[in-house]
Motif scaffolding. Structure first.
Motif, PDB file in Angstrom:
ATOM      1  N   CYS A   1      43.375  30.342  32.385  1.00 30.57           N
ATOM      2  CA  CYS A   1      41.935  30.314  32.167  1.00 30.57           C
ATOM      3  C   CYS A   1      41.590  29.462  30.944  1.00 30.57           C
ATOM      4  CB  CYS A   1      41.443  31.746  31.983  1.00 30.57           C
ATOM      5  SG  CYS A   1      39.741  31.860  31.440  1.00 30.57           S
TER       6      CYS A   1
ATOM      7  N   CYS B   1      39.732  31.987  28.055  1.00 29.27           N
ATOM      8  CA  CYS B   1      40.475  32.963  27.264  1.00 29.27           C
ATOM      9  C   CYS B   1      41.975  32.671  27.221  1.00 29.27           C
ATOM     10  CB  CYS B   1      40.236  34.381  27.781  1.00 29.27           C
ATOM     11  SG  CYS B   1      41.009  34.709  29.378  1.00 29.27           S
TER      12      CYS B   1
ATOM     13  N   SER C   1      44.326  33.217  29.414  1.00 34.79           N
ATOM     14  CA  SER C   1      45.243  34.076  30.161  1.00 34.79           C
ATOM     15  C   SER C   1      45.561  33.453  31.521  1.00 34.79           C
ATOM     16  CB  SER C   1      44.643  35.468  30.342  1.00 34.79           C
ATOM     17  OG  SER C   1      43.666  35.454  31.354  1.00 34.79           O
TER      18      SER C   1
ATOM     19  N   CYS D   1      38.790  32.848  34.455  1.00 31.99           N
ATOM     20  CA  CYS D   1      39.434  33.931  35.188  1.00 31.99           C
ATOM     21  C   CYS D   1      38.425  35.024  35.559  1.00 31.99           C
ATOM     22  CB  CYS D   1      40.582  34.529  34.372  1.00 31.99           C
ATOM     23  SG  CYS D   1      40.007  35.454  32.924  1.00 31.99           S
TER      24      CYS D   1
ATOM     25  N   CYS E   1      36.782  36.802  32.528  1.00 30.69           N
ATOM     26  CA  CYS E   1      35.730  35.997  31.909  1.00 30.69           C
ATOM     27  C   CYS E   1      34.504  35.907  32.820  1.00 30.69           C
ATOM     28  CB  CYS E   1      36.249  34.597  31.602  1.00 30.69           C
ATOM     29  SG  CYS E   1      37.481  34.602  30.297  1.00 30.69           S
TER      30      CYS E   1
HETATM   31 ZN   LIG Z   1      39.515  34.122  31.088  1.00 24.84          ZN
END
Ligand SMILES: [Zn+2]
Length: 139
Positions: free
Chosen positions: A88, A91, A93, A110, A113
């Motif tokens: 992502c 963030c 991840s 993601c 988010c």
């Molecule tokens: Zn994210």
């Protein structure tokens, strides 16, 4: 008449039964009950070819019917089998779930988010708003 169960699980007897039903609908009930009674070799080959074709069709169909529901939008799971190791950009991840992939493709973030920043505010997001630019003091 025996009981015919419908199932799209491949390689199980019920699946074959469903195919037989489909062929029966096309050729008539006699076909299934006594396939050899008044059939020659050519017809039997045609029958087997039909079975094979139908089997493949159902299998193919089955794959496409596996859909992911994102916010009311149904998307075929098949589209998301690749690129599943993306991360992502918001963030950082990694996308682990199919829904993450869907969000990455649609909104460039993601699922977490998406829920945090995009859901219900799609317009702002599409216009280019990002949390790390305008929202630095909040985590
Ligand atoms: Zn994210």
């Amino acid at each position: 008449m025996g009981r015919i169960e419908y199932s799209i699980m491949s390689d199980d007897p019920n699946h074959i039964a469903a195919l037989e039903k489909a062929i029966s609908d096309k050729y008539g009930d006699d076909t299934i009950q006594n396939p050899k009674a008044n059939w020659d070799e050519g017809k039997e080959k045609e029958y087997l070819a039909q079975m094979k074709e139908l089997y493949q069709k159902v299998k193919k169909n089955d794959q496409w019917q596996e859909k992911i529901d994102l916010n009311g939008i149904k998307v075929s799971k098949k589209l998301f089998n690749r690129d599943s190791t993306k991360c992502c950009p918001v963030c950082g991840s990694f996308a682990r779930k199919a829904k993450d992939d869907v969000c990455l493709i649609k909104f460039d973030c993601c699922e977490t988010c998406f829920e945090k920043y995009v859901d219900g505010r799609e317009e702002r997001w599409i216009e280019g708003w990002r949390p790390n630019e305008n929202n630095k003091n909040r985590s």
